[in-house]
Design an enzyme around this catalytic site. Structure first.
Site, PDB file in Angstrom:
ATOM      1  N   LYS A   1       2.176   4.128   0.004  1.00  0.00           N
ATOM      2  CA  LYS A   1       1.218   4.998  -0.684  1.00  0.00           C
ATOM      3  C   LYS A   1       1.792   5.384  -2.053  1.00  0.00           C
ATOM      4  O   LYS A   1       2.626   4.677  -2.617  1.00  0.00           O
ATOM      5  CB  LYS A   1       0.928   6.224   0.188  1.00  0.00           C
ATOM      6  CG  LYS A   1       0.229   5.889   1.512  1.00  0.00           C
ATOM      7  CD  LYS A   1      -1.206   5.479   1.296  1.00  0.00           C
ATOM      8  CE  LYS A   1      -1.961   5.333   2.609  1.00  0.00           C
ATOM      9  NZ  LYS A   1      -3.394   5.022   2.393  1.00  0.00           N
TER      10      LYS A   1
ATOM     11  N   LYS B   1      -4.187  14.473  -9.083  1.00  0.00           N
ATOM     12  CA  LYS B   1      -4.672  13.166  -8.647  1.00  0.00           C
ATOM     13  C   LYS B   1      -5.894  13.293  -7.746  1.00  0.00           C
ATOM     14  O   LYS B   1      -6.827  12.499  -7.845  1.00  0.00           O
ATOM     15  CB  LYS B   1      -3.560  12.411  -7.925  1.00  0.00           C
ATOM     16  CG  LYS B   1      -3.912  10.974  -7.562  1.00  0.00           C
ATOM     17  CD  LYS B   1      -2.727  10.258  -6.965  1.00  0.00           C
ATOM     18  CE  LYS B   1      -2.985   8.761  -6.896  1.00  0.00           C
ATOM     19  NZ  LYS B   1      -4.107   8.397  -6.032  1.00  0.00           N
TER      20      LYS B   1
ATOM     21  N   ASP C   1      -3.823   9.319   5.664  1.00  0.00           N
ATOM     22  CA  ASP C   1      -3.648  10.353   4.644  1.00  0.00           C
ATOM     23  C   ASP C   1      -3.288  11.709   5.240  1.00  0.00           C
ATOM     24  O   ASP C   1      -2.821  12.602   4.522  1.00  0.00           O
ATOM     25  CB  ASP C   1      -4.909  10.482   3.793  1.00  0.00           C
ATOM     26  CG  ASP C   1      -5.057   9.344   2.795  1.00  0.00           C
ATOM     27  OD1 ASP C   1      -4.067   8.633   2.544  1.00  0.00           O
ATOM     28  OD2 ASP C   1      -6.171   9.153   2.279  1.00  0.00           O
TER      29      ASP C   1
ATOM     30  N   ARG D   1       5.790   7.784   2.057  1.00  0.00           N
ATOM     31  CA  ARG D   1       5.470   9.075   2.654  1.00  0.00           C
ATOM     32  C   ARG D   1       6.202   9.356   3.964  1.00  0.00           C
ATOM     33  O   ARG D   1       6.140  10.491   4.449  1.00  0.00           O
ATOM     34  CB  ARG D   1       3.949   9.211   2.868  1.00  0.00           C
ATOM     35  CG  ARG D   1       3.205   9.505   1.587  1.00  0.00           C
ATOM     36  CD  ARG D   1       1.735   9.762   1.823  1.00  0.00           C
ATOM     37  NE  ARG D   1       1.073  10.015   0.550  1.00  0.00           N
ATOM     38  CZ  ARG D   1      -0.227   9.875   0.346  1.00  0.00           C
ATOM     39  NH1 ARG D   1      -1.009   9.454   1.340  1.00  0.00           N
ATOM     40  NH2 ARG D   1      -0.743  10.128  -0.839  1.00  0.00           N
TER      41      ARG D   1
ATOM     42  N   SER E   1      -8.071   2.026  10.168  1.00  0.00           N
ATOM     43  CA  SER E   1      -8.907   2.691   9.155  1.00  0.00           C
ATOM     44  C   SER E   1     -10.339   2.166   9.162  1.00  0.00           C
ATOM     45  O   SER E   1     -10.989   2.075   8.109  1.00  0.00           O
ATOM     46  CB  SER E   1      -8.295   2.561   7.751  1.00  0.00           C
ATOM     47  OG  SER E   1      -7.084   3.273   7.665  1.00  0.00           O
TER      48      SER E   1
END
Length: 432
Positions: free
Chosen positions: A338, A411, A311, A342, A194
């Site tokens: 997360k 969210k 993501d 996920r 990331s």
């Protein structure tokens, strides 16, 4: 809330909402700048809960923030608290808010409790636990395990952080360390995942007059004694949200295609990789001045590296479910910590719809087929990205699909279902 999404071709034009990642960073920098900043493109009526949490937290630390049309007006200050009691800051369910704010709250030198809801209190903070312990500072879970109690003051110096847990820890330190008197250095242990999110932080710091620079590929130098300067900034469109509609267009666009506008094709956002991933798997995407035209195409299985774009995992799983052959999504371990697990939860819902999928701790393997249908409701797992991925799966499926807990989209993307309908996809909403 229950959302029932019907199959049907998608088409038309959609302006992508502003980047949540950039908005977090801009709000924080503006709130630390002495003077008035204006952030264009943030609409109060459609603001995600995560950005609301960051705005509320920075107000709690002394910033004055209000909306004026489509601009967020911020008058910032040094983070200031007073009194003998521990100050409480509610981070909602936003991991970015919590991890960005911990070093900033530690500047005050006062006891602060940062707490959250949903799965947020369970998400690991070991990086900060070790860092605070090394400086002899308090950082511990609250007795009810709803958050974290800390007490600074944070001190400048040399910091070593793992690069494979979350870039949010690195960004959190980058916000706070320039305000300390001394210089600091961040040493990042490989593998560095990331990285693009750290680059977004560095770019936002520069917008607000703060400098930090790479000494080498894994070492950041942060001069101390700096001050944030007020700025005007426009929020570019969010590639994390564009991804859902790009996959929708690639799998289910009608003759006119799906045109996505309001994004910068040269953006530094890591999730911009979705464009190249879709192309590599056979997608037809035409770059335009402010976005892309996505057209339907036959998709082929691919090898998808999620190290810099975790993501995208849920929606790329949907893409892989419609690609001929077996796709492998790897470097995906962080998806397990997360808003939901996920990997496990995406697998459960896709299998409910008939998708062939199996997984390991770090990988997902998906054999393409489709179209798919579920004969019982799918579950949101309180995860906005799972809801949106399932909506895309339903729109290109062969029967209506009901998603329970669909309010989770608040969210990050309150207008998601409205925008989906604007592209011609039928959605029925029922409140529980």
């Amino acid at each position: 809330m229950r959302a029932t999404v019907y199959p049907g071709p998608a088409g038309g034009s959609l302006r992508v909402p502003p980047s949540k990642s950039l908005a977090h960073r801009a709000v924080i920098c503006a709130a630390l700048a002495a003077g008035e900043s204006r952030l264009r493109g943030l609409d109060e009526a459609n603001l995600s809960k995560d950005i609301q949490a960051t705005i509320a937290a920075m107000r709690r630390l002394g910033a004055e923030i209000h909306f004026a049309g489509d601009e967020l007006v911020v008058r910032g200050c040094w983070p200031s608290l007073s009194g003998d009691e521990a100050w409480e800051i509610d981070c909602g369910e936003s991991g970015s808010t919590l991890r960005f704010l911990i070093p900033i709250a530690a500047l005050t030198g006062l006891p602060v409790v940062l707490f959250g809801h949903g799965r947020l209190p369970e998400r690991p903070q070991t990086v900060y636990q070790q860092l605070f312990a090394e400086q002899g500072l308090v950082f511990q879970p609250t007795p009810d395990h709803s958050g974290w109690l800390l007490c600074g003051p944070l001190q400048a110096g040399d910091f070593t952080l793992r690069g494979d847990i979350s870039s949010q820890f690195i960004s959190g330190l980058l916000f706070a360390l320039p305000l300390l008197a001394g210089n600091s250095t961040l040493h990042i242990q490989p593998p560095f995942e990331s990285r693009s999110y750290v680059e977004l932080t560095l770019a936002t710091l520069r917008q607000f007059g703060v400098q930090a620079s790479w000494q080498d590929e894994l070492t950041l130098h942060i001069p101390g004694g700096q001050q944030y300067q007020p700025a005007r900034a426009a929020m570019e469109g969010d590639f994390s949200q564009l991804a859902f509609f790009a996959v929708l267009g690639a799998l289910g666009a009608g003759p006119q295609g799906v045109r996505l506008t309001g994004v910068n094709p040269q953006s530094a956002q890591g999730d911009r990789q979705v464009i190249e991933i879709i192309r590599q798997m056979g997608g037809r995407i035409v770059e335009e001045p402010e976005g892309y035209l996505v057209q339907r195409a036959a998709m082929q299985a691919g090898q998808i590296d999620l190290a810099d774009c975790p993501d995208l995992g849920p929606v790329l799983a949907v893409l892989a479910a419609h690609a001929q052959g077996e796709s492998r999504l790897y470097n995906a371990g962080r998806l397990r910590i997360k808003e939901s697990d996920r990997i496990a939860d995406v697998q459960a819902e896709l299998q409910r719809c008939g998708v062939q999928m199996h997984s390991t701790a770090e990988e997902m393997f998906i054999t393409g087929g489709g179209p798919y249908a579920a004969f019982e409701p799918c579950q949101a797992h309180n995860d906005h990205r799972i809801v949106m991925a399932l909506a895309v799966l339903a729109a290109v499926g062969c029967a209506p699909l009901r998603i329970d807990g669909a309010e989770a989209v608040q969210k990050s993307y309150p207008n998601f279902f409205e925008d989906l309908q604007n592209l011609g996809v039928k959605v029925e909403i029922a409140n529980d």
